[in-house]
Design a protein around this motif. Structure first.
Motif, PDB file in Angstrom:
ATOM      1  N   MET A  62       0.822  -1.208   0.000  1.00 57.81           N
ATOM      2  CA  MET A  62       0.000   0.000   0.000  1.00 57.81           C
ATOM      3  C   MET A  62       0.862   1.267   0.000  1.00 57.81           C
ATOM      4  O   MET A  62       0.546   2.238  -0.682  1.00 57.81           O
ATOM      5  CB  MET A  62      -0.920   0.006   1.221  1.00 57.81           C
ATOM      6  CG  MET A  62      -1.890   1.168   1.246  1.00 57.81           C
ATOM      7  SD  MET A  62      -3.052   1.074   2.617  1.00 57.81           S
ATOM      8  CE  MET A  62      -2.057   1.733   3.937  1.00 57.81           C
ATOM      9  N   GLU A  63       1.954   1.256   0.728  1.00 59.78           N
ATOM     10  CA  GLU A  63       2.778   2.456   0.888  1.00 59.78           C
ATOM     11  C   GLU A  63       3.799   2.664  -0.224  1.00 59.78           C
ATOM     12  O   GLU A  63       4.291   3.773  -0.397  1.00 59.78           O
ATOM     13  CB  GLU A  63       3.496   2.406   2.232  1.00 59.78           C
ATOM     14  CG  GLU A  63       2.537   2.491   3.400  1.00 59.78           C
ATOM     15  CD  GLU A  63       3.195   2.217   4.743  1.00 59.78           C
ATOM     16  OE1 GLU A  63       4.427   1.967   4.782  1.00 59.78           O
ATOM     17  OE2 GLU A  63       2.465   2.242   5.755  1.00 59.78           O
ATOM     18  N   ASN A  64       4.128   1.627  -0.964  1.00 55.45           N
ATOM     19  CA  ASN A  64       5.215   1.734  -1.929  1.00 55.45           C
ATOM     20  C   ASN A  64       4.825   1.467  -3.374  1.00 55.45           C
ATOM     21  O   ASN A  64       5.639   1.647  -4.269  1.00 55.45           O
ATOM     22  CB  ASN A  64       6.346   0.770  -1.540  1.00 55.45           C
ATOM     23  CG  ASN A  64       6.981   1.178  -0.238  1.00 55.45           C
ATOM     24  OD1 ASN A  64       7.731   2.131  -0.188  1.00 55.45           O
ATOM     25  ND2 ASN A  64       6.642   0.477   0.831  1.00 55.45           N
ATOM     26  N   PHE A  65       3.624   0.996  -3.610  1.00 55.65           N
ATOM     27  CA  PHE A  65       3.166   0.694  -4.958  1.00 55.65           C
ATOM     28  C   PHE A  65       1.782   1.285  -5.172  1.00 55.65           C
ATOM     29  O   PHE A  65       1.157   1.774  -4.237  1.00 55.65           O
ATOM     30  CB  PHE A  65       3.121  -0.831  -5.187  1.00 55.65           C
ATOM     31  CG  PHE A  65       4.492  -1.442  -5.185  1.00 55.65           C
ATOM     32  CD1 PHE A  65       5.206  -1.594  -6.357  1.00 55.65           C
ATOM     33  CD2 PHE A  65       5.075  -1.856  -3.995  1.00 55.65           C
ATOM     34  CE1 PHE A  65       6.473  -2.144  -6.350  1.00 55.65           C
ATOM     35  CE2 PHE A  65       6.343  -2.406  -3.976  1.00 55.65           C
ATOM     36  CZ  PHE A  65       7.045  -2.557  -5.151  1.00 55.65           C
ATOM     37  N   CYS A  66       1.299   1.210  -6.398  1.00 51.94           N
ATOM     38  CA  CYS A  66      -0.057   1.700  -6.667  1.00 51.94           C
ATOM     39  C   CYS A  66      -0.861   0.710  -7.491  1.00 51.94           C
ATOM     40  O   CYS A  66      -1.940   1.036  -7.962  1.00 51.94           O
ATOM     41  CB  CYS A  66      -0.017   3.065  -7.348  1.00 51.94           C
ATOM     42  SG  CYS A  66       0.758   3.035  -8.963  1.00 51.94           S
ATOM     43  N   ASP A  67      -0.317  -0.500  -7.669  1.00 50.21           N
ATOM     44  CA  ASP A  67      -1.087  -1.498  -8.395  1.00 50.21           C
ATOM     45  C   ASP A  67      -0.615  -2.898  -8.034  1.00 50.21           C
ATOM     46  O   ASP A  67       0.463  -3.091  -7.497  1.00 50.21           O
ATOM     47  CB  ASP A  67      -1.020  -1.282  -9.906  1.00 50.21           C
ATOM     48  CG  ASP A  67       0.374  -1.460 -10.479  1.00 50.21           C
ATOM     49  OD1 ASP A  67       1.339  -1.561  -9.713  1.00 50.21           O
ATOM     50  OD2 ASP A  67       0.497  -1.503 -11.715  1.00 50.21           O
ATOM     51  N   LEU A  68      -1.475  -3.855  -8.342  1.00 46.38           N
ATOM     52  CA  LEU A  68      -1.182  -5.258  -8.115  1.00 46.38           C
ATOM     53  C   LEU A  68      -1.752  -6.043  -9.272  1.00 46.38           C
ATOM     54  O   LEU A  68      -2.960  -6.003  -9.531  1.00 46.38           O
ATOM     55  CB  LEU A  68      -1.794  -5.740  -6.793  1.00 46.38           C
ATOM     56  CG  LEU A  68      -1.599  -7.212  -6.451  1.00 46.38           C
ATOM     57  CD1 LEU A  68      -0.117  -7.545  -6.302  1.00 46.38           C
ATOM     58  CD2 LEU A  68      -2.359  -7.564  -5.194  1.00 46.38           C
ATOM     59  N   ASP A  69      -0.875  -6.719 -10.010  1.00 47.15           N
ATOM     60  CA  ASP A  69      -1.303  -7.578 -11.112  1.00 47.15           C
ATOM     61  C   ASP A  69      -1.837  -8.865 -10.510  1.00 47.15           C
ATOM     62  O   ASP A  69      -1.150  -9.554  -9.762  1.00 47.15           O
ATOM     63  CB  ASP A  69      -0.118  -7.867 -12.027  1.00 47.15           C
ATOM     64  CG  ASP A  69      -0.471  -8.750 -13.204  1.00 47.15           C
ATOM     65  OD1 ASP A  69      -1.656  -9.090 -13.365  1.00 47.15           O
ATOM     66  OD2 ASP A  69       0.441  -9.088 -13.971  1.00 47.15           O
ATOM     67  N   MET A  70      -3.075  -9.173 -10.821  1.00 48.03           N
ATOM     68  CA  MET A  70      -3.692 -10.366 -10.260  1.00 48.03           C
ATOM     69  C   MET A  70      -3.904 -11.436 -11.331  1.00 48.03           C
ATOM     70  O   MET A  70      -4.642 -12.378 -11.124  1.00 48.03           O
ATOM     71  CB  MET A  70      -5.001  -9.991  -9.556  1.00 48.03           C
ATOM     72  CG  MET A  70      -4.725  -9.011  -8.437  1.00 48.03           C
ATOM     73  SD  MET A  70      -6.041  -8.635  -7.291  1.00 48.03           S
ATOM     74  CE  MET A  70      -7.509  -8.589  -8.186  1.00 48.03           C
ATOM     75  N   GLY A  71      -3.251 -11.290 -12.482  1.00 45.89           N
ATOM     76  CA  GLY A  71      -3.310 -12.287 -13.542  1.00 45.89           C
ATOM     77  C   GLY A  71      -4.627 -12.297 -14.280  1.00 45.89           C
ATOM     78  O   GLY A  71      -5.597 -11.674 -13.880  1.00 45.89           O
ATOM     79  N   SER A  72      -4.642 -12.998 -15.390  1.00 48.30           N
ATOM     80  CA  SER A  72      -5.855 -13.171 -16.209  1.00 48.30           C
ATOM     81  C   SER A  72      -6.593 -11.861 -16.461  1.00 48.30           C
ATOM     82  O   SER A  72      -7.794 -11.753 -16.220  1.00 48.30           O
ATOM     83  CB  SER A  72      -6.798 -14.185 -15.566  1.00 48.30           C
ATOM     84  OG  SER A  72      -6.165 -15.413 -15.415  1.00 48.30           O
TER      85      SER A  72
END
Length: 85
Positions: A62-72
């Motif tokens: 949360m503090e160091n990124f702004c996205d999360l690839d969750m596949g598909s």
């Protein structure tokens, strides 16, 4: 000296495919990230592998990124927002 307003956050706008944007508090976003990460311990981004708890992983994310690839073709994006009164 930097302006302290640069470090203020009123919440996060959260984007997901095929969903309307959501406005979440820090705690709500943290809980959402923990819920996702608890089921992805075998498929973590490399940066999160050094953390031994899901809480630590979610906070760092949360503090160091702004996205999360969750596949598909699925993802989660979040951006800090400041609300003016």
């Amino acid at each position: 000296m930097s302006n302290s307003i640069m470090y203020q956050e009123d919440g996060f706008v959260v984007l997901e495919p095929d969903q309307p944007e959501q406005i979440l508090t820090s705690q709500e976003l943290l809980e959402k990230l923990k819920g996702i990460l608890v089921n992805r311990q075998e498929d973590l981004p490399r940066e999160l592998e050094k953390f031994t708890t899901v809480e630590g992983q979610a906070e760092y994310l949360m503090e160091n990124f702004c996205d999360l690839d969750m596949g598909s073709d699925s993802y989660l994006q979040w951006y800090v927002i400041r609300l003016e009164k």
